[in-house]
Design a protein around this motif. Structure first.
Motif, PDB file in Angstrom:
ATOM      1  N   THR A  61      54.365 -76.186 -57.709  1.00 24.93           N
ATOM      2  CA  THR A  61      53.044 -76.657 -58.131  1.00 24.93           C
ATOM      3  C   THR A  61      52.606 -77.878 -57.334  1.00 24.93           C
ATOM      4  OG1 THR A  61      53.952 -77.963 -59.954  1.00 24.93           O
ATOM      5  CG2 THR A  61      53.221 -75.717 -60.459  1.00 24.93           C
ATOM      6  N   ALA A  64      51.253 -76.388 -54.015  1.00 29.52           N
ATOM      7  CA  ALA A  64      50.162 -75.411 -54.099  1.00 29.52           C
ATOM      8  C   ALA A  64      48.834 -76.104 -53.835  1.00 29.52           C
ATOM      9  CB  ALA A  64      50.154 -74.755 -55.476  1.00 29.52           C
ATOM     10  N   ARG A  65      47.953 -75.390 -53.193  1.00 25.87           N
ATOM     11  CA  ARG A  65      46.631 -75.950 -52.882  1.00 25.87           C
ATOM     12  C   ARG A  65      45.823 -76.173 -54.156  1.00 25.87           C
ATOM     13  NH1 ARG A  65      46.385 -75.092 -47.268  1.00 25.87           N
ATOM     14  NH2 ARG A  65      47.315 -73.196 -46.618  1.00 25.87           N
ATOM     15  N   VAL A  67      46.211 -75.606 -58.383  1.00 25.63           N
ATOM     16  CA  VAL A  67      46.946 -75.191 -59.572  1.00 25.63           C
ATOM     17  C   VAL A  67      46.095 -75.581 -60.770  1.00 25.63           C
ATOM     18  CG1 VAL A  67      49.042 -75.539 -60.934  1.00 25.63           C
ATOM     19  CG2 VAL A  67      49.175 -75.537 -58.459  1.00 25.63           C
TER      20      VAL A  67
END
Length: 136
Positions: A61, A64-65, A67
């Motif tokens: 997370t 991640a770009r 979330v």
């Protein structure tokens, strides 16, 4: 927007996730119950596995770009918080000691947090390595 309106969805997903995680932990205890006077391997395994999963979750997370803001509270605090269990760990230590198994109780007292810390660190490190390798 009031604080309650912002926090209500977080509270709801933590509660829902907690129910899922606690149910999974209970299921594990039914599949592998600890015999009276036995070493609580199931609780140890659940706690170590939950810590490894939180290590993976935080790395994934974190990288991640995008979330959704409720993913971490649902999975981290809710599911994994409900899955892992400090209360059962403490009770298991007490039962081992009161059952005359002082060495086993002390070993379990030290083993659980040690193994949990190793699990979260190792899982986070491995996850970072895998994500870096996949991008290369």
């Amino acid at each position: 927007m009031t604080a309650w309106r912002v926090q209500a969805p977080v509270v709801a997903v933590v509660a829902l996730g907690g129910a899922v995680g606690a149910s999974a932990r209970y299921a594990a205890s039914l599949v592998r119950p600890t015999p009276v006077g036995g070493f609580p391997w199931t609780t140890l395994g659940v706690n170590v596995l939950g810590c490894a999963l939180i290590g993976v979750l935080m790395v994934v997370t974190g990288r991640a770009r995008a979330v959704h803001r409720l993913v971490r509270p649902f999975l981290g605090t809710g599911v994994l918080g409900g899955f892992t269990t400090f209360s059962a760990y403490a009770l298991d230590v007490r039962q081992l000691v009161e059952g005359g198994r002082l060495r086993a109780g002390l070993a379990y007292l030290v083993l659980t947090p040690s193994a949990a810390l190793v699990a979260v660190g190792t899982a986070a490190w491995l996850t970072r390595r895998v994500l870096t390798w996949r991008r290369a």
